[in-house]
Scaffold this motif. Sequence first.
Motif, PDB file in Angstrom:
ATOM      1  N   PHE A 140      -2.656   2.047  -7.521  1.00  0.00           N
ATOM      2  CA  PHE A 140      -3.004   2.794  -6.303  1.00  0.00           C
ATOM      3  C   PHE A 140      -4.270   3.613  -6.507  1.00  0.00           C
ATOM      4  O   PHE A 140      -5.182   3.590  -5.668  1.00  0.00           O
ATOM      5  N   TRP A 141      -4.327   4.351  -7.619  1.00  0.00           N
ATOM      6  CA  TRP A 141      -5.510   5.180  -7.857  1.00  0.00           C
ATOM      7  C   TRP A 141      -6.748   4.331  -8.116  1.00  0.00           C
ATOM      8  O   TRP A 141      -7.856   4.738  -7.755  1.00  0.00           O
ATOM      9  N   ASP A 142      -6.566   3.159  -8.712  1.00  0.00           N
ATOM     10  CA  ASP A 142      -7.703   2.240  -8.863  1.00  0.00           C
ATOM     11  C   ASP A 142      -8.206   1.797  -7.491  1.00  0.00           C
ATOM     12  O   ASP A 142      -9.416   1.699  -7.264  1.00  0.00           O
ATOM     13  N   TRP A 143      -7.261   1.558  -6.568  1.00  0.00           N
ATOM     14  CA  TRP A 143      -7.644   1.151  -5.215  1.00  0.00           C
ATOM     15  C   TRP A 143      -8.382   2.284  -4.496  1.00  0.00           C
ATOM     16  O   TRP A 143      -9.401   2.062  -3.852  1.00  0.00           O
ATOM     17  N   VAL A 144      -7.835   3.517  -4.596  1.00  0.00           N
ATOM     18  CA  VAL A 144      -8.503   4.664  -3.973  1.00  0.00           C
ATOM     19  C   VAL A 144      -9.881   4.874  -4.564  1.00  0.00           C
ATOM     20  O   VAL A 144     -10.867   5.126  -3.847  1.00  0.00           O
ATOM     21  N   ASP A 145      -9.971   4.770  -5.882  1.00  0.00           N
ATOM     22  CA  ASP A 145     -11.262   4.944  -6.540  1.00  0.00           C
ATOM     23  C   ASP A 145     -12.259   3.896  -6.060  1.00  0.00           C
ATOM     24  O   ASP A 145     -13.438   4.185  -5.856  1.00  0.00           O
ATOM     25  N   LEU A 188       1.287   3.417  -9.709  1.00  0.00           N
ATOM     26  CA  LEU A 188       0.371   4.542  -9.475  1.00  0.00           C
ATOM     27  C   LEU A 188      -1.017   4.238 -10.003  1.00  0.00           C
ATOM     28  O   LEU A 188      -2.023   4.591  -9.370  1.00  0.00           O
ATOM     29  N   ASP A 189      -1.082   3.588 -11.166  1.00  0.00           N
ATOM     30  CA  ASP A 189      -2.389   3.223 -11.718  1.00  0.00           C
ATOM     31  C   ASP A 189      -3.136   2.300 -10.767  1.00  0.00           C
ATOM     32  O   ASP A 189      -4.342   2.470 -10.527  1.00  0.00           O
TER      33      ASP A 189
END
Length: 229
Positions: A56-61, A53-54
Amino acid sequence: MTVTGGSAAAPALPRADDAPLDISRLPAREAAERELSKPMYHENDPNIVERGLDRFWDWVDGILHAASQSTPGGLVGLLAVALLGIALVAALWWRLGTPHRAPGATADSLFSDGPRTAEEHRAAAARHAIAGHWNQAVQERMRAIVRSLEERALLDHRPGRTADEAAAEAARTLPAHADALRLAARAFDDVTYGGRTADEAAYRRVEELDTALERTRPTLDSAPTGTPS
């Protein structure tokens, strides 16, 4: 010459086993990695789901950051573009309705439920009309037309028939009503597959056609509607 009295002691020379320990870089790194791999240093580490999840959210960010950098107005501009896109999709959905398959496929048959008589379809159409449900009223009245023609032996009983096919076949024995049959089939297709909305006028046209067909005698010299033997 003899030196008497307390003379200063000579400094002790370093022994061989007191020499500083010189470890090369690679063994030192390996020793550090072995030490840090011990479980005691990883008791509070995030599990594999949390790490995923970390990432993934780094990728989205990262994507949002890159988009905000390339969009006029930065993040506010990006949000404005996103809201505009959502509004356009909603407008198209409202205008065109829910997507449906094109009519004519085998699964798009005129009758979607069990067999009912023409009078039962007419009664269902009347109930929908009273409630102002014009789409369902048009559907049931068109089904009543086709079922009535089947009951009068002007159409053969054929499962899977579409409204267009029924109208084309009925026009052979009822040529005076060919145009009205085609328009009724189109109204059925529009509300059933095209996401359109019928009104009272559309329903009344199909209702009038049903009444007129009940009073019409077939043309006997027309081509038969059944399948040749």
